[in-house]
Design a protein around this motif. Structure first.
Motif, mmCIF file in Angstrom:
data_model
loop_
_atom_site.group_PDB
_atom_site.id
_atom_site.type_symbol
_atom_site.label_atom_id
_atom_site.label_comp_id
_atom_site.label_asym_id
_atom_site.label_seq_id
_atom_site.Cartn_x
_atom_site.Cartn_y
_atom_site.Cartn_z
ATOM 1 N N HIS A 282 0.821 -1.215 0.000
ATOM 2 C CA HIS A 282 0.000 0.000 0.000
ATOM 3 C C HIS A 282 0.855 1.266 0.000
ATOM 4 C CE1 HIS A 282 -3.443 -2.496 0.517
ATOM 5 N NE2 HIS A 282 -2.959 -3.019 1.630
ATOM 6 N N VAL B 204 -0.681 4.453 -1.741
ATOM 7 C CA VAL B 204 -1.686 5.186 -0.971
ATOM 8 C C VAL B 204 -0.996 6.044 0.094
ATOM 9 C CG1 VAL B 204 -3.668 4.961 0.567
ATOM 10 C CG2 VAL B 204 -3.430 3.441 -1.372
ATOM 11 N N SER C 150 -12.813 14.186 0.852
ATOM 12 C CA SER C 150 -12.428 12.867 0.337
ATOM 13 C C SER C 150 -10.948 12.643 0.610
ATOM 14 C CB SER C 150 -12.704 12.773 -1.164
ATOM 15 O OG SER C 150 -11.902 13.703 -1.851
ATOM 16 N N LYS C 151 -10.655 11.455 1.110
ATOM 17 C CA LYS C 151 -9.278 11.086 1.430
ATOM 18 C C LYS C 151 -8.980 9.736 0.795
ATOM 19 C CE LYS C 151 -9.819 13.049 5.999
ATOM 20 N NZ LYS C 151 -11.235 12.972 6.130
ATOM 21 N N LYS D 182 -8.008 5.882 0.564
ATOM 22 C CA LYS D 182 -8.299 4.810 1.500
ATOM 23 C C LYS D 182 -7.558 3.554 1.090
ATOM 24 C CE LYS D 182 -12.734 6.631 2.616
ATOM 25 N NZ LYS D 182 -13.854 7.089 1.909
ATOM 26 N N ILE D 183 -7.207 2.742 2.090
ATOM 27 C CA ILE D 183 -6.561 1.454 1.844
ATOM 28 C C ILE D 183 -7.649 0.388 1.833
ATOM 29 C CG2 ILE D 183 -4.950 -0.246 2.740
ATOM 30 C CD1 ILE D 183 -3.375 2.023 3.977
ATOM 31 N N TYR E 133 -13.690 -0.930 1.550
ATOM 32 C CA TYR E 133 -12.993 0.259 2.002
ATOM 33 C C TYR E 133 -13.385 0.562 3.418
ATOM 34 C CZ TYR E 133 -11.362 1.306 -2.669
ATOM 35 O OH TYR E 133 -10.726 1.259 -3.874
ATOM 36 N N LEU E 134 -12.415 1.091 4.183
ATOM 37 C CA LEU E 134 -12.700 1.495 5.563
ATOM 38 C C LEU E 134 -13.565 2.721 5.592
ATOM 39 C CD1 LEU E 134 -9.237 1.041 7.265
ATOM 40 C CD2 LEU E 134 -11.245 -0.350 7.578
#
Length: 77
Positions: free
Chosen positions: A22, A25, A66-67, A69-70, A76-77
């Protein structure tokens, strides 16, 4: 990064492998913090000025709609 041909083999933990997967990200988050929230390494005249600049940037990031996400197990979390 992954182990290169000339490097000695090093045992990677599960956490290290997950972070490497990841990495894009994580770098995207750092890029947004630097460019959009204006957290930069500059020479501050006082430590209080540094802390205020850092906290202001982190608050601005938290308030972004908006961010990145992993994904976790396909969701998605």
């Amino acid at each position: 990064t992954n182990i290169k041909k000339k490097m000695k083999p090093i045992k990677q933990t599960c956490f290290d492998k997950a972070i490497l997967r990841h990495r894009s990200v994580i770098e995207t988050v750092f890029d947004e913090l630097k460019n959009l929230c204006q957290i930069e390494h500059t020479r501050h005249r006082s430590s209080a000025n540094f802390v205020v600049n850092l906290l202001g940037g982190l608050v601005a990031y938290c308030l972004m709609p908006s961010k990145p996400k992993i994904p976790v197990a396909g969701t998605y979390l």
